[in-house]
Design an enzyme around this catalytic site. Structure first.
Site, PDB file in Angstrom:
ATOM      1  N   LYS A 191       0.853  -1.191   0.000  1.00 26.59           N
ATOM      2  CA  LYS A 191       0.000   0.000   0.000  1.00 26.59           C
ATOM      3  C   LYS A 191       0.887   1.239   0.000  1.00 26.59           C
ATOM      4  O   LYS A 191       2.062   1.187   0.353  1.00 26.59           O
ATOM      5  CB  LYS A 191      -0.936   0.035   1.201  1.00 26.59           C
ATOM      6  CG  LYS A 191      -0.297   0.158   2.552  1.00 26.59           C
ATOM      7  CD  LYS A 191       0.010   1.511   3.164  1.00 26.59           C
ATOM      8  CE  LYS A 191      -0.896   2.633   2.837  1.00 26.59           C
ATOM      9  NZ  LYS A 191      -0.403   3.859   3.601  1.00 26.59           N
ATOM     10  N   THR A 231       5.391   6.040   2.489  1.00 25.97           N
ATOM     11  CA  THR A 231       4.352   5.606   3.434  1.00 25.97           C
ATOM     12  C   THR A 231       3.873   4.362   2.841  1.00 25.97           C
ATOM     13  O   THR A 231       2.847   4.292   2.210  1.00 25.97           O
ATOM     14  CB  THR A 231       3.126   6.490   3.511  1.00 25.97           C
ATOM     15  OG1 THR A 231       3.543   7.736   3.932  1.00 25.97           O
ATOM     16  CG2 THR A 231       2.108   5.948   4.512  1.00 25.97           C
ATOM     17  N   GLU A 263      -1.012   9.760  -5.392  1.00 28.04           N
ATOM     18  CA  GLU A 263      -2.092  10.701  -5.126  1.00 28.04           C
ATOM     19  C   GLU A 263      -2.256  11.677  -6.295  1.00 28.04           C
ATOM     20  O   GLU A 263      -1.361  12.439  -6.613  1.00 28.04           O
ATOM     21  CB  GLU A 263      -1.825  11.450  -3.817  1.00 28.04           C
ATOM     22  CG  GLU A 263      -2.090  10.534  -2.621  1.00 28.04           C
ATOM     23  CD  GLU A 263      -1.745  11.148  -1.283  1.00 28.04           C
ATOM     24  OE1 GLU A 263      -2.090  10.532  -0.273  1.00 28.04           O
ATOM     25  OE2 GLU A 263      -1.150  12.239  -1.257  1.00 28.04           O
TER      26      GLU A 263
END
Lengths: 405, 405
Positions: B182, B193, B276
């Site tokens: 992820k 992250t 993103e």
């Protein structure tokens, strides 16, 4: 968007420093895009330039001319085209610009320093540029309006001209320092896409002039960042007409240095306030570092973090993102339990976590402001540094996705 | 937004590796947010972790437990809360999570490794988390669906689960490597992250397992960047059940290394494709460097440039911005006249300027694609590096200005 006061200050004349502008139609019609600055005979000039390995043709030529015996008499600045990434043709164009201005004014070509800003990689429209020079020379003037118009003539994506002026008492005499600057994106340490032109009537020897320019640039233009990108064209020039009082002796030098720093810092901060898409003006002060470089490293790591910048844009006191950015700064043997982070008057972080007294409400009150001070203490030493930056907004994307800069 | 194929692959079972999920309501209701992965008795585990100085409590505890003599038997992963910047309370919570899972399964607390991802600086909702553990254990399974659901259970701002699987022939035997990961923002070298969980039935000794994980992570997860921000929580774990064929001898090791690299690179690239706000998948290959580090420095300088990233978003072949970013990379004695830059099959830059054969039309054709390869040759040496990144879009701002991550 831009943050804070947009007014252009009154600028006292600096006798012998004359500024002229023209609308040469270099990229767009009907805007001032060509500026000539004249220095009087006998003036001294110092310059600092971009450290980008791909420096633009005018930077190469300006550096060359500054290094000759010939005293610099004219600066010529065009906006709309950076004359960067243009190879040999670009160098020829920069030389030709100097030669033409020299011919029109009766000085040597080496007495002219060229500056360009705007789109990279397209040839200078030489015909229009050269045709504009006589008009710029016709408007040469010393007054505040001339400074203001020159301030407008060097802009690219800036939304407003940037000027700063101080008047200093040096014993019984008075010294003036005036400056104009441009820049709003591609702004980062070691000069931004930044042009700065500062002049003073004070008399300084060449070594001191150069030293003070370097010193004050290091604590102003080299301490700002919008997006971490360094331009190929950055330059800041300091002209001393040598007609006013002499800056000699520790006390006089200290007074002059402070005044010059004020002008340079005001101009640098004006660039950040007008940063592309800026809705916040952020002061990042890092204390308790073992060296100034360490403090700068931490400050720039936080200042360049897109997650910190988007949280600032959202007025969200997301201290976790600040903490994460501090934690990835290039600092060796970092004891994070000694770090404190303050947002304005509010303690955000201590002992490696959220400060017990912190509340979201208190954080939000500070974040709602346009001007946001963030103070980070590393608890390792005595050195510090201050860096100014902006948030990262939708307007930044719009400006840079739509504008071929 | 996301780029490219969104399908989750079929995953063959790796006997003994079982995955279970639960909806614990850690941050939001009705989503899988708690995952348990069981390794069989006798399995070996290797891990690589964030280098952020502010590492999160679960990272500290997972590292501690990995270092004990106790063999690791369970991984427990929660999303919705990173348990980072939470000080001593955070450490207590991470330990309590391990203790409760140990109690429920009859292993030692040191046999459990905890992982968290989500918002920083808020206490873990322990009651809901612990209450979810039995449900996660009840769903433990080996099949492809279990991998898929675990892939979903570790997501935060990701728009889709990420899985990769290879089957290798090792002599007469077959080896499987499965992985899930992820991450979509705060992605940068030295772990993003990013959480990655990879398992294989192959039998490897502990030293080789660790070496291969480090090596393949360096050329996959450590070569991706969305926004240059490094998380406090990154971790990647490789489980070897030791039940399948042994990886011994140069040839077998080479085959296994290639297979593992493929899984790791597929997962890393999947993170970038789901970056993103990503609308482009960009491969930055730097050749002709004197060292791999130099190649990486140039690649990351370009990959982090907001001006390059907004130009990519705009599908604008603004090569001047790429050139300016290359020029400010930390490379000493940089002879820019030797640099070439290619956009796909198009030569953009040579000899310090725009390539003579370049046309805007040709550049625009490549930029219009979703997948954009940029190749930079420094002309200084033989070393190279490849980095994968995204563009910088309005959606990135929206996601990060609105989402408290």
């Amino acid at each position: 968007m831009a943050v804070g006061d947009a007014s252009f200050p009154q600028m006292p004349a600096i006798p012998g420093v004359r500024l002229g502008t023209a609308m040469a139609g270099i990229k767009k019609a009907n805007r001032r895009d060509l500026v000539v600055i004249q220095a009087p005979a006998g003036a001294r000039i110092a310059g600092v330039f971009t450290r980008n390995a791909f420096c633009a043709a005018p930077v190469t030529v300006a550096r060359e001319h500054l290094a000759t015996e010939q005293e610099a008499r004219y600066l010529v600045i065009n906006t709309g085209n950076a004359n960067a990434g243009t190879g040999d043709e670009g160098l020829r164009d920069a030389h030709a610009t100097c030669a033409e201005l020299a011919r029109l004014t009766g000085v040597a070509a080496e007495a002219v320093m060229p500056f360009s800003t705007g789109v990279i990689g397209e040839p200078l429209p030489m015909e229009r540029l050269l045709a504009g020079l006589p008009a710029a020379l016709e408007t040469l003037g010393e007054g505040s309006d001339s400074w203001h118009q020159a301030g407008e003539g060097i802009l690219t994506t800036d939304t407003r001209p940037k000027g700063a002026s101080v008047t200093l008492e040096l014993g019984d005499a008075t010294v003036t320092i005036n400056g104009i600057a441009k820049g709003s994106g591609m702004i980062q340490p070691n000069m931004a896409t930044m042009l700065g032109f500062v002049a003073t009537d004070a008399t300084l020897d060449q070594a001191l002039l150069e030293e003070l320019l370097r010193e004050t640039a290091d604590r102003s233009f080299n301490c700002i960042t919008v997006d971490g990108d360094t331009s190929t064209n950055d330059a800041c020039v300091l002209i001393s007409t040598q007609r006013g009082p002499a800056v000699v002796g520790d006390e006089a030098i200290a007074i002059f240095r402070n005044g010059l720093q004020r002008v340079m810092t005001d101009l640098a901060q004006a660039i950040i306030r007008d940063g592309e898409g800026a809705t916040k003006f952020v002061t990042l002060q890092v204390n308790g570092a073992t060296t100034r470089q360490e403090a700068l490293d931490v400050a720039f790591t936080v200042a360049h973090s897109p997650l910190v910048k988007t949280a600032l844009y959202a007025s969200d006191a997301n201290w976790g993102r600040i903490l994460a950015a501090v934690g990835r700064a290039p600092v060796t043997d970092f004891d994070v339990t000694k770090v404190t982070i303050d947002l304005g008057e509010i303690r955000l972080v201590e002992k490696g976590g959220r400060a017990p007294c912190y509340t979201e409400e208190a954080g939000s009150t500070v974040m709602a402001r346009e001007e946001i001070p963030i103070r980070i203490d590393l608890g390792r030493g005595e050195q510090s540094a201050t860096v100014w930056t902006t948030d990262l907004s939708h307007d930044y994307i719009t400006i840079n996705a739509d504008y071929r800069s």
